[in-house]
Write an enzyme that holds these catalytic residues in place. Structure first.
Site, PDB file in Angstrom:
ATOM      1  N   GLU A  67      -4.880  -8.787   0.865  1.00 25.85           N
ATOM      2  CA  GLU A  67      -5.385  -8.920   2.319  1.00 25.85           C
ATOM      3  C   GLU A  67      -6.957  -8.504   1.986  1.00 25.85           C
ATOM      4  O   GLU A  67      -7.610  -7.840   1.141  1.00 25.85           O
ATOM      5  CB  GLU A  67      -4.933  -7.540   3.022  1.00 25.85           C
ATOM      6  CG  GLU A  67      -3.453  -7.538   3.413  1.00 25.85           C
ATOM      7  CD  GLU A  67      -2.944  -6.319   3.984  1.00 25.85           C
ATOM      8  OE1 GLU A  67      -3.926  -5.397   4.269  1.00 25.85           O
ATOM      9  OE2 GLU A  67      -1.795  -5.828   3.714  1.00 25.85           O
ATOM     10  N   GLU A  85       0.858  -1.280  -0.002  1.00 27.42           N
ATOM     11  CA  GLU A  85      -0.045   0.062   0.093  1.00 27.42           C
ATOM     12  C   GLU A  85       0.944   1.251  -0.114  1.00 27.42           C
ATOM     13  O   GLU A  85       0.768   2.301   0.930  1.00 27.42           O
ATOM     14  CB  GLU A  85      -0.781   0.192   1.165  1.00 27.42           C
ATOM     15  CG  GLU A  85      -1.823  -0.917   1.252  1.00 27.42           C
ATOM     16  CD  GLU A  85      -2.726  -1.122   2.795  1.00 27.42           C
ATOM     17  OE1 GLU A  85      -2.600  -0.551   3.259  1.00 27.42           O
ATOM     18  OE2 GLU A  85      -3.738  -1.915   2.480  1.00 27.42           O
TER      19      GLU A  85
END
Length: 647
Positions: A466, A303
């Site tokens: 995720e 991220e």
């Protein structure tokens, strides 16, 4: 011109401008709705049993039949689980906002706080609050709403007004951390990895995602000879832990940068500076040279745009501390947002090339990125532009910059965000996780389809790196798992090549600036009892899906019925996000949760119905035209036990 005439003319002009603005926004919303909010025609046959069989779809073109199977895994990160780790997060958590005299420090003229939860569920800035505090206690904080707030999914810039009293007003950078037992020990994954690995293996998963902490291997800035700055004993320990993962029969997905910048790098500017690329590559070479023969999948950055936003644009995470000018100009072409992402993209490319050139595995290494994506939608008519602008900054730019250096695109998806003005709206009739993320499985399907359309020419497969929900009650988590897996399965049916799915996470752990508040684990952790583990019912449900590769109608019905019974009985559960009187969520977590009821709404995959814009103007217009609408106003949710309606 006489004053009355001037006032009348000005009023007419204001009405015309308002009408034109409303019409323009209505047209924008109509286009946005056609592209992003239309009802999903689910390709899943809900009369079939099983509803999904992941073993029916090969995930790769490998010759080995074992490699053809869609894989399941569990994910974690060093900052969440490793003890004996003197990283930036531990320093950040133990810092106090008060000086020695008890006066509140103000290190920046303004604090830029990001209201959007972003990644790993707890990726939000702590509001430095005590649990359950009344919104009235926040009256001295005045929001300064600027254009950048909307662009970055709800930046909320807040200035402190008035003098701070000492003592009780002292606060912490990380919520729900100082009020729990042994917070610095996290999950003792460094000293006792077997506790987590055994639990992970017993679910039946084949891939375990973990990370290597940069600061642990390089505790000092390598300004001179590299060897003098490297902790080689820690490198050997990481190799031993990775070997343990393989000894448990699991493959390794290794993350090289997971939201944790070495403190020494933060002091000089971190990813805003070109030399960080050089230092990072020193770290990458150390890791790759020592463990590449044990690693199956590589995630170079987790991220990256989230880290840059919260660290350099918002100053909400350790290693940032931007001034007011940096905040105001952060998203300009020459601002810190693009500047930092540029160097991270270069670092990714160099690391990708090095991993491929030095890999000791017989098969080609599989290298990718874990990219955070939320499904965002506007709350009101005038929020469409903010959503579009936010997506333009966060959805594709970073992946576009590295797409020629990717063997897979990892998708981190937790739910939806409803944007209202400068922040995120808590929609009354939507279900949310404990950390304020809207539960919306359809969004994962939409994101996979959207990304596949953009990158299918490159033939890049996807991995759900995720997906998870914070839910101590475990009532939301069970249907959450099943519905998001059904969304993934539906995308595969539609032609999206998805290699596997990793759930976040095995055991409750430290969730960034939210501390130990939100509970993301399949396994509960008793921190007051030597970190004793107790698997939740979702642990066994997840294990059943993993070992069979199937989602049955019975499992889906049972999980959903249990949640809806709790909602019908008006039961409540913890919620770790503060909300103001307008329903906007504050950016950070609480030390102690408030209670929120379970919601009667059908959010199962393919069942969620968008109710349209909810601002007063849109509701008024809808009310006027309601008598002429043929659309049904009651949506029924039925199973063999419960039947009720939602207006």
């Amino acid at each position: 011109m006489p004053l009355p005439a001037f006032v009348a003319a000005a009023a007419r002009l204001a009405v015309l401008v308002a009408a034109a603005a409303t019409a323009a926004n209505a047209a924008s919303y109509a286009r946005y709705r056609r592209r992003h909010l239309r009802r999903i025609p689910s390709p899943i046959d809900e009369s079939a049993d099983p509803l999904a069989d992941f073993r029916a779809f090969p995930s790769s073109d490998a010759d080995d039949s074992e490699e053809d199977n869609f894989f399941f895994g569990l994910a974690t990160a060093p900052a969440h689980v490793e003890d004996r780790l003197e990283d930036a997060w531990l320093q950040f958590a133990t810092e106090t906002s008060c000086d020695d005299n008890g006066n509140v420090r103000d290190q920046r003229p303004v604090d830029a706080l990001m209201a959007s939860a972003a990644g790993d569920g707890g990726s939000q800035q702590s509001w430095r609050s005590t649990g359950g505090e009344n919104i009235g206690d926040r009256e001295q904080r005045k929001p300064l709403r600027v254009a950048m707030e909307a662009m970055l999914r709800g930046f909320e810039i807040l200035a402190e007004s008035g003098e701070s009293a000492g003592g009780d007003n002292c606060s912490h950078n990380v919520a729900a951390w100082h009020n729990v037992p042994c917070p610095q020990e996290r999950l003792r994954f460094w000293s006792d990895p077997d506790a987590e690995l055994k639990l992970a293996k017993e679910t039946g998963i084949s891939v375990f995602r973990m990370g290597v902490d940069w600061a642990r291997l390089m505790p000092e800035e390598p300004t001179e000879e590299l060897k003098s700055s490297v902790n080689f004993a820690a490198l050997e320990r990481y190799r031993w832990i990775i070997q343990r993962v393989r000894e448990y029969g699991m493959k390794v997905m290794l993350t090289l940068f997971h939201h944790s910048l070495p403190p020494w790098a933060g002091k000089y500017g971190g990813w805003k500076m070109e030399k960080t690329v050089t230092y990072f590559m020193d770290f990458v070479r150390l890791v790759v040279d020592r463990v590449s023969n044990l690693v199956d999948y590589w995630v170079i950055f987790n991220e990256p745009h989230v880290f840059v936003m919260l660290t350099y644009c918002a100053g909400a995470w350790p290693g940032g501390d931007p001034n007011a000018i940096e905040v105001a100009t952060s998203t300009l072409p020459t601002g810190v947002y693009n500047q930092a992402l540029h160097w991270m993209a270069i670092a990714h490319s160099e690391a990708y090339d090095y991993i491929h050139s030095k890999s000791k595995n017989e098969r080609k290494p599989i290298v990718g990125v874990a990219h955070h994506v939320s499904f965002t939608r506007p709350y009101g008519l005038f929020d469409v532009a903010a959503v579009a602008l936010a997506n333009s900054l966060t959805l594709f730019p970073y992946v576009d910059s590295i797409c020629d250096k990717l063997d897979f695109i990892g998708i981190n998806y937790y739910g939806q965000e409803v944007i209202s003005g400068p922040g995120l709206k808590l929609v009354d009739n939507d279900e949310y996780s404990e950390s304020g993320r809207g539960v919306y499985p359809d969004g994962l399907f939409r994101i996979l389809i959207q990304f596949n359309e953009r990158y299918k020419r490159l033939n890049i497969p996807f991995v759900i790196t995720e997906n998870g929900v914070s839910d101590e009650t475990d009532l939301i988590r069970k249907p959450y798992i099943l519905e998001h897996l059904l969304a993934t399965y539906a995308a595969i049916i539609m032609g999206v090549r998805v290699l596997g799915y990793l759930f976040w996470t095995t055991s409750d752990n430290w969730e960034w600036a939210d501390g130990y508040g939100p509970k993301f684990g399949l396994v509960a952790v008793d921190r007051a009892n030597n970190l004793a583990r107790k698997p939740r019912p979702s642990y066994f449900l997840f294990s059943r899906v993993v070992t069979t590769g199937k989602i049955t109608r019975q499992d889906r019905m049972s999980a959903w019925r249990e949640l809806q019974q709790a909602a019908v009985q008006k039961k409540t559960r913890p919620f770790f996000r503060a909300v103001d009187k307008h329903g906007r969520m504050y950016a950070g977590g609480l030390d102690r949760p408030i209670q929120r009821p379970f919601i009667l709404r059908d959010w199962r995959f393919g069942h969620y119905k968008m109710e349209g814009l909810q601002d007063p103007l849109s509701c008024f217009i809808r009310c006027i035209f309601a008598p002429f609408s043929r659309q049904k106003k009651i949506h029924y949710i039925e199973d063999d036990v419960i039947s009720y309606s939602i207006n």
